[in-house]
Design a protein around this motif. Structure first.
Motif, PDB file in Angstrom:
ATOM      1  N   VAL A  32       0.851  -1.188   0.000  1.00  0.00           N
ATOM      2  CA  VAL A  32       0.000   0.000   0.000  1.00  0.00           C
ATOM      3  C   VAL A  32       0.888   1.239   0.000  1.00  0.00           C
ATOM      4  CG1 VAL A  32      -1.814   1.248   1.204  1.00  0.00           C
ATOM      5  CG2 VAL A  32      -1.788  -1.260   1.259  1.00  0.00           C
ATOM      6  N   PHE A  33       0.747   2.081  -1.017  1.00  0.00           N
ATOM      7  CA  PHE A  33       1.534   3.313  -1.087  1.00  0.00           C
ATOM      8  C   PHE A  33       1.257   4.179   0.139  1.00  0.00           C
ATOM      9  CE2 PHE A  33       2.645   1.964  -5.123  1.00  0.00           C
ATOM     10  CZ  PHE A  33       3.286   2.921  -5.900  1.00  0.00           C
ATOM     11  N   ASP A  34       2.345   4.745   0.712  1.00  0.00           N
ATOM     12  CA  ASP A  34       2.186   5.644   1.852  1.00  0.00           C
ATOM     13  C   ASP A  34       3.046   6.881   1.648  1.00  0.00           C
ATOM     14  OD1 ASP A  34       4.800   4.885   2.423  1.00  0.00           O
ATOM     15  OD2 ASP A  34       4.197   3.433   3.951  1.00  0.00           O
ATOM     16  N   ASP A  35       3.212   7.674   2.702  1.00  0.00           N
ATOM     17  CA  ASP A  35       3.931   8.942   2.571  1.00  0.00           C
ATOM     18  C   ASP A  35       5.442   8.761   2.465  1.00  0.00           C
ATOM     19  OD1 ASP A  35       4.366   8.107   5.146  1.00  0.00           O
ATOM     20  OD2 ASP A  35       3.465   9.856   6.111  1.00  0.00           O
ATOM     21  N   LYS A  36       5.919   7.519   2.458  1.00  0.00           N
ATOM     22  CA  LYS A  36       7.356   7.263   2.307  1.00  0.00           C
ATOM     23  C   LYS A  36       7.700   6.575   0.989  1.00  0.00           C
ATOM     24  CE  LYS A  36       8.022   6.853   7.317  1.00  0.00           C
ATOM     25  NZ  LYS A  36       8.463   5.956   8.427  1.00  0.00           N
ATOM     26  N   THR A  37       6.687   6.200   0.230  1.00  0.00           N
ATOM     27  CA  THR A  37       6.927   5.467  -1.012  1.00  0.00           C
ATOM     28  C   THR A  37       7.617   6.359  -2.040  1.00  0.00           C
ATOM     29  OG1 THR A  37       4.957   4.097  -0.667  1.00  0.00           O
ATOM     30  CG2 THR A  37       5.847   4.216  -2.899  1.00  0.00           C
ATOM     31  N   PRO A  73       2.643  -8.895  -5.851  1.00  0.00           N
ATOM     32  CA  PRO A  73       1.565  -9.074  -6.830  1.00  0.00           C
ATOM     33  C   PRO A  73       0.513  -7.964  -6.789  1.00  0.00           C
ATOM     34  CG  PRO A  73       1.309 -10.623  -5.013  1.00  0.00           C
ATOM     35  CD  PRO A  73       2.616  -9.925  -4.793  1.00  0.00           C
ATOM     36  N   TRP A  74       0.429  -7.231  -5.678  1.00  0.00           N
ATOM     37  CA  TRP A  74      -0.607  -6.201  -5.527  1.00  0.00           C
ATOM     38  C   TRP A  74      -0.002  -4.895  -5.025  1.00  0.00           C
ATOM     39  CZ3 TRP A  74      -5.455  -7.494  -7.114  1.00  0.00           C
ATOM     40  CH2 TRP A  74      -5.788  -8.841  -7.176  1.00  0.00           C
ATOM     41  N   TYR A  75      -0.452  -3.786  -5.644  1.00  0.00           N
ATOM     42  CA  TYR A  75      -0.079  -2.439  -5.213  1.00  0.00           C
ATOM     43  C   TYR A  75      -1.350  -1.598  -5.138  1.00  0.00           C
ATOM     44  CZ  TYR A  75       4.667  -3.878  -6.371  1.00  0.00           C
ATOM     45  OH  TYR A  75       5.871  -4.552  -6.425  1.00  0.00           O
ATOM     46  N   VAL A  76      -1.549  -0.942  -4.015  1.00  0.00           N
ATOM     47  CA  VAL A  76      -2.745  -0.123  -3.809  1.00  0.00           C
ATOM     48  C   VAL A  76      -2.298   1.340  -3.701  1.00  0.00           C
ATOM     49  CG1 VAL A  76      -4.772   0.295  -2.365  1.00  0.00           C
ATOM     50  CG2 VAL A  76      -3.846  -2.035  -2.583  1.00  0.00           C
ATOM     51  N   VAL A  77      -2.888   2.194  -4.554  1.00  0.00           N
ATOM     52  CA  VAL A  77      -2.428   3.582  -4.665  1.00  0.00           C
ATOM     53  C   VAL A  77      -3.608   4.536  -4.510  1.00  0.00           C
ATOM     54  CG1 VAL A  77      -1.089   5.216  -6.058  1.00  0.00           C
ATOM     55  CG2 VAL A  77      -0.768   2.736  -6.377  1.00  0.00           C
ATOM     56  N   GLY A  78      -3.463   5.574  -3.698  1.00  0.00           N
ATOM     57  CA  GLY A  78      -4.501   6.585  -3.561  1.00  0.00           C
ATOM     58  C   GLY A  78      -4.563   7.480  -4.784  1.00  0.00           C
TER      59      GLY A  78
END
Length: 472
Positions: A83-88, A98-103
């Motif tokens: 899960v993308f966060d403020d440090k990605t 296999p999975w990436y979740v992006v706002g």
């Protein structure tokens, strides 16, 4: 790593997957609560041999919901979902998940997120945009960035329950993300020239930007038909019914005076007659704020919270309740009033002032121990599953029915086995009467009033315009 699904598809989900699987691009227009996330997971599962990863764009407020859906329906573990966060950033992002979740919202301003995605997206990526009306603006930064970068991906999908919040104009960007070949237009202007008619200012002859009519919609329907599958809740799910009630409270003298001043000021401004749609939007917003207890950022004495507590007292003791408000301003007052009546641990909050981790903690705490969840429609109205509650109170609601419907269906979806009751708290004044009437007719509050105003303007009926404004 190899992974597989662990839950069975419902019949309507299996039909959706069968329709969309043969094409590399597709749109799932599924009403809220019908399980569109499960469909997307199945599409990814059946394409495992041809893809290395899924990049799942979604509103920031539901990233945690998406992560849990993946874990719920697959054999994937915690470490398989990034899960993308403020440090990605491009240097630290792992490339083997296999999975990436992006706002979605982060694409508007974060170069850091864009660079990370640039390192991630390639031909063996499956890109999906959940709640794809978030990219309906063809000229917005996030729409252009998501669309341009996703061109590399072999597979692309859009998912939404409300594809046309403002009419067919919303279709262009969503279909262009999938492929410009679907509609056959290389620019929005070509699309607009063939399908949209804009209003013009009578004095200057300039286009105002307001769409008054759509053309050749049958052509558009035929063009998208091979790539889109629609799921209607009433056709596929045996969900319990919806019940609606209102709790009306009287205006205070201070609210009456503030509303009268607001209406007199807009009537004295020539902008009402030259650019009525802008003037009326501002007036509607101002009047609704007054009805909710504040004007110009300052509190106005009101009885709306009394109506909220009265509504709660009529709900069976122990039943969980979601309280929706349009405004973050005043949300703290609602939460305090509930805690004063039902205990300090009875209420949790969900709004844009909380970061992702705090929002997730609030939702988890509500599910475990608290009875009330107070949330803003803007932050919580998309993607959340709140079926632990069968009662929702709208302390204030949006002018757009599509936003109201999204919030309603947080409790009316798969997993709900009780009838859902919706209680509107409203002030007995013109603006709230119009809002409740629009909710009952599933219409748009502002649009209906603007149409009445336009009719009077064309006939030069200034007196009638004044009468209309004063009814608000």
């Amino acid at each position: 790593m190899p992974w597989s699904t662990t839950t069975e598809l419902l019949p309507h989900q299996a039909d959706a997957v069968a329709k969309l699987l043969p094409s590399r691009v597709g749109g799932l227009f599924a009403e809220m609560g019908t399980g569109k996330s499960r469909c997307l997971i199945e599409l990814a599962a059946r394409r495992r041999a041809k893809i290395d990863r899924v990049v799942w764009f979604c509103p920031v407020s539901i990233k945690e919901t998406v992560r849990k859906e993946i874990l719920k329906h697959t054999t994937c573990g915690e470490d398989d979902v990034y899960v993308f966060d403020d440090k990605t950033d491009a240097e630290t992002i792992p490339l083997d998940r296999p999975w990436y979740v992006v706002g979605i919202e982060s694409l508007s301003s974060s170069v850091r997120v864009v660079s990370a995605l640039d390192a991630l997206l390639d031909e063996r990526t499956f890109v999906a945009v959940d709640e794809s009306t978030f990219i309906k603006g063809p000229h917005s930064t996030r729409t252009r960035r998501i669309t341009d970068m996703s061109r590399r991906a072999r597979y692309r999908a859009v998912l939404t329950g409300t594809p046309f919040t403002q009419g067919v104009v919303d279709l262009y960007a969503q279909m262009s993300f999938l492929s410009p070949k679907i509609l056959g237009y290389n620019s929005f202007w070509s699309f607009a020239n063939n399908h949209l008619e804009y209003d013009t200012d009578r004095k200057t002859g300039r286009v105002t930007g307001r769409i008054i009519r759509s053309h050749n919609t049958g052509y558009l329907a035929a063009k998208i038909a091979p790539y889109v599958y629609q799921i209607r809740k009433d056709e596929c799910l045996d969900l319990p019914g919806k019940l609606y009630e209102q709790r009306w409270v009287p205006q205070t003298l201070e609210q009456m005076e503030a509303a009268r001043t607001a209406k007199e000021e807009v009537l004295a401004d020539e902008g009402l007659y030259d650019s009525p749609h802008i003037a009326i939007f501002r007036l509607f917003s101002r009047l609704q704020a007054i009805a909710c207890g504040f004007a110009g950022g300052c509190p106005v004495p009101h009885r709306r919270i009394d109506g909220l507590i009265d509504a709660i007292e009529r709900i069976p003791e122990g039943e969980k309740v979601v309280v929706w408000t349009k405004y973050r301003q005043g949300l703290g007052d609602l939460a305090r009033a509930i805690r004063d009546s039902y205990g300090t641990d009875s209420c949790r909050e969900f709004h844009g002032g909380l970061d992702e981790r705090a929002r997730n903690r609030e939702i988890d705490a509500w599910r475990r121990e608290a009875r009330f969840l107070v949330a803003t429609q803007q932050s919580g109205g998309h993607g959340l599953t709140l079926v632990e509650a069968s009662h929702a109170i709208f302390y204030s609601t949006s002018f757009k029915y599509s936003e109201r419907a999204q919030a309603e269906d947080r409790i009316h979806r798969i997993g709900q086995n009780r009838p859902c009751t919706y209680l509107d708290v409203a002030v007995d004044c013109g603006i709230d009467r119009r809002i409740i009437s629009a909710v009952e007719s599933k219409g748009a509050t502002l649009t209906a009033f603007r149409d009445e105003l336009d009719a009077c303007k064309r006939k030069g009926m200034r007196n009638r315009i004044r009468e209309l404004v004063m009814t608000l």
